[in-house]
Design an enzyme around this catalytic site. Structure first.
Site, mmCIF file in Angstrom:
data_model
loop_
_atom_site.group_PDB
_atom_site.id
_atom_site.type_symbol
_atom_site.label_atom_id
_atom_site.label_comp_id
_atom_site.label_asym_id
_atom_site.label_seq_id
_atom_site.Cartn_x
_atom_site.Cartn_y
_atom_site.Cartn_z
ATOM 1 C CE1 TYR A 103 -82.797 55.298 137.652
ATOM 2 C CE2 TYR A 103 -85.044 56.058 137.906
ATOM 3 C CZ TYR A 103 -84.141 55.149 137.397
ATOM 4 O OH TYR A 103 -84.579 54.102 136.638
ATOM 5 C CE1 TYR A 142 -89.182 56.316 136.745
ATOM 6 C CE2 TYR A 142 -88.075 54.490 137.834
ATOM 7 C CZ TYR A 142 -88.254 55.304 136.733
ATOM 8 O OH TYR A 142 -87.499 55.082 135.594
ATOM 9 N NE ARG A 149 -91.085 52.567 132.816
ATOM 10 C CZ ARG A 149 -89.876 52.026 132.564
ATOM 11 N NH1 ARG A 149 -88.795 52.758 132.684
ATOM 12 N NH2 ARG A 149 -89.761 50.779 132.159
ATOM 13 C CG HIS A 152 -86.950 49.939 135.332
ATOM 14 N ND1 HIS A 152 -88.023 50.633 135.831
ATOM 15 C CD2 HIS A 152 -86.066 50.887 134.916
ATOM 16 C CE1 HIS A 152 -87.806 51.937 135.713
ATOM 17 N NE2 HIS A 152 -86.620 52.122 135.167
ATOM 18 C CG HIS A 154 -82.199 52.265 133.228
ATOM 19 N ND1 HIS A 154 -82.946 52.617 132.123
ATOM 20 C CD2 HIS A 154 -82.899 52.698 134.299
ATOM 21 C CE1 HIS A 154 -84.048 53.253 132.522
ATOM 22 N NE2 HIS A 154 -84.044 53.312 133.845
HETATM 23 FE FE FE2 Z 1 -85.672 54.018 135.008
#
Ligand code: FE2
Length: 213
Positions: A103, A142, A149, A152, A154
């Site tokens: 991110y 990640y 995870r 995905h 959000h």
């Molecule tokens: Fe996330």
């Protein structure tokens, strides 16, 4: 971000009988509508500053000569109420990791590289038929403090009267999804979070969002 008009479905959870289906019960016959999209925690990576470029194509940043790295995918869907009626004018803010699973956020200390050409965030509105569409990069999975995870995206979705924060998962990642703490936590609601890949085009996905209104 909250508003007196925007209520979280979770806020009703303690009320038990006020669950979605029963709220809509009319007369002698209880309403059996579409299942509501499962809620998920917002997580730590909502952008601190909303980028100026937040259109529906996350793969190109204005003024950049290069497209973001990774697999380009298209996701289309509708925002609906439980009766299947379109919710027009719903605001969808969405954010995700890049193809490497990173991110663009100071709280993400992963060593995976940033992609300076990836938008990472979009803010769009459903049209008169409740339709919406984005073009993006399939996010990488990640490692996180709660385990690995799976890929995905959000979503913070604001309809006419209700709001939901959800995560979109990918159907072809079923094995990774099944091991994910948050996905598992959705229980029977988990399928409402899964985008389905077009059988004839692996770069196209469909995901409908169902809100109380
Ligand atoms: Fe996330």
């Amino acid at each position: 971000m909250s508003s007196n008009l925007i209520f979280s479905r979770r806020a009703f959870a303690g009320a038990g009988l006020a669950s979605a289906g029963l709220v809509l019960a009319t007369g002698a016959r209880a309403f059996q509508g579409k299942p509501l999209t499962a809620e998920s925690p917002m997580g730590p990576f909502f952008p601190l500053d909303v980028p100026t470029d937040s259109d529906a194509d996350l793969t190109w940043l204005k003024g950049h000569a290069k497209r973001a790295s990774g697999q380009v995918i298209e996701i289309t869907g509708r925002v609906l109420d439980q009766r299947g009626n379109p919710i027009s004018g719903a605001r969808l803010d969405l954010w995700q990791a890049n193809a490497a699973g990173r991110y663009a956020h100071p709280s993400d200390v992963a060593s995976a590289p940033l992609d300076p050409d990836f938008q990472g965030f979009a803010s769009i509105v459903s049209d008169a038929k409740g339709d919406w569409r984005i073009v993006t990069i399939k996010p990488g999975g990640y490692d996180s403090p709660i385990g690995h995870r799976p890929p995905h995206i959000h979503f913070d979705i604001r309809g006419k009267t209700h709001r939901n924060v959800a995560q979109l998962y990918f159907a072809e990642e079923a094995d990774a999804n099944a091991k994910d703490l948050l996905y598992k936590g959705l229980g029977a609601e988990a399928p409402t979070s899964v985008a389905v890949r077009d059988a004839g085009n692996p770069g196209k996905y469909a995901w409908d969002i169902v809100l109380m209104g």
